[in-house]
Design a protein around this motif. Structure first.
Motif, short mmCIF file in Angstrom:
data_model
loop_
_atom_site.label_atom_id
_atom_site.label_comp_id
_atom_site.label_asym_id
_atom_site.label_seq_id
_atom_site.Cartn_x
_atom_site.Cartn_y
_atom_site.Cartn_z
N VAL A 12 11.17 80.92 29.29
CA VAL A 12 10.09 80.39 28.45
C VAL A 12 10.40 80.63 26.97
CG1 VAL A 12 7.65 80.65 27.82
CG2 VAL A 12 8.31 80.57 30.24
N LEU A 13 10.92 81.81 26.66
CA LEU A 13 11.28 82.11 25.27
C LEU A 13 12.43 81.22 24.79
CD1 LEU A 13 10.92 86.00 25.20
CD2 LEU A 13 9.40 84.28 24.18
N GLU A 14 13.35 80.90 25.69
CA GLU A 14 14.43 79.97 25.34
C GLU A 14 13.87 78.58 25.04
OE1 GLU A 14 17.19 80.24 28.61
OE2 GLU A 14 18.01 82.15 27.89
N GLU A 15 12.90 78.15 25.84
CA GLU A 15 12.25 76.86 25.60
C GLU A 15 11.49 76.88 24.27
OE1 GLU A 15 12.24 73.91 27.27
OE2 GLU A 15 13.70 74.69 28.70
N ALA A 16 10.85 78.00 23.98
CA ALA A 16 10.14 78.13 22.71
C ALA A 16 11.12 78.05 21.54
CB ALA A 16 9.36 79.45 22.67
N HIS A 17 12.28 78.67 21.71
CA HIS A 17 13.32 78.61 20.69
C HIS A 17 13.78 77.16 20.50
CE1 HIS A 17 16.72 79.77 18.21
NE2 HIS A 17 17.50 79.06 19.01
N ASP A 18 13.99 76.46 21.60
CA ASP A 18 14.40 75.05 21.52
C ASP A 18 13.35 74.21 20.79
OD1 ASP A 18 16.72 75.67 22.88
OD2 ASP A 18 16.04 74.88 24.81
#
Length: 138
Positions: free
Chosen positions: A9-15
């Protein structure tokens, strides 16, 4: 529905953040900020304001009301002088637009999470109630 780890989820938020950072409004903000930083007149005035703000804090701490009023008046004058510069107003307008976009994204994410919790528990999205409230009455 797929399960996601906190890391995913944090990776998606970063994206999402990277996508947002390349939005036209953000690009314009960066250009304006660079121009403001290059302006010696604006930077000089900002330094004066900061120095006067420090003086104001000291005058307030020592109860020097008259001196405080004078300094605050000068801060207001300098701030108004800066605000008269078209690029400063455009920069401020761009900040408002960006804040509105961030608020919209934040509210959309919060609303969609809430709605998904309601849907996944068999609740009523329109009523804003989860299905767990139905089980309490059994």
């Amino acid at each position: 529905m797929a399960k996601y780890t906190k890391k995913e989820v944090l990776e998606e938020a970063h994206d999402l953040a990277m996508k947002m950072a390349s939005m036209e409004e953000i690009e314009r903000f960066k250009q304006l900020e660079a121009k403001l930083n290059e302006s010696t007149k604006i930077q000089s005035t900002i330094k004066k304001i900061k120095a006067l703000q420090k003086q104001a804090v000291n005058f307030q701490a020592y109860g020097k009301e008259e001196a405080l009023k004078k300094v605050e008046k000068e801060i207001d004058r300098l701030q108004a002088e800066i605000d008269e510069i078209p690029i400063v107003q455009e920069f401020k307008d761009t900040q408002v637009v960006i804040n509105d976009i961030l608020q919209l994204v934040t509210n959309t994410i919060a609303r969609e999470i809430t709605n998904e919790v309601i849907r996944s528990t068999g609740g009523d999205v329109l009523a804003g109630t989860t299905g767990s409230s139905k089980n309490e009455h059994c």
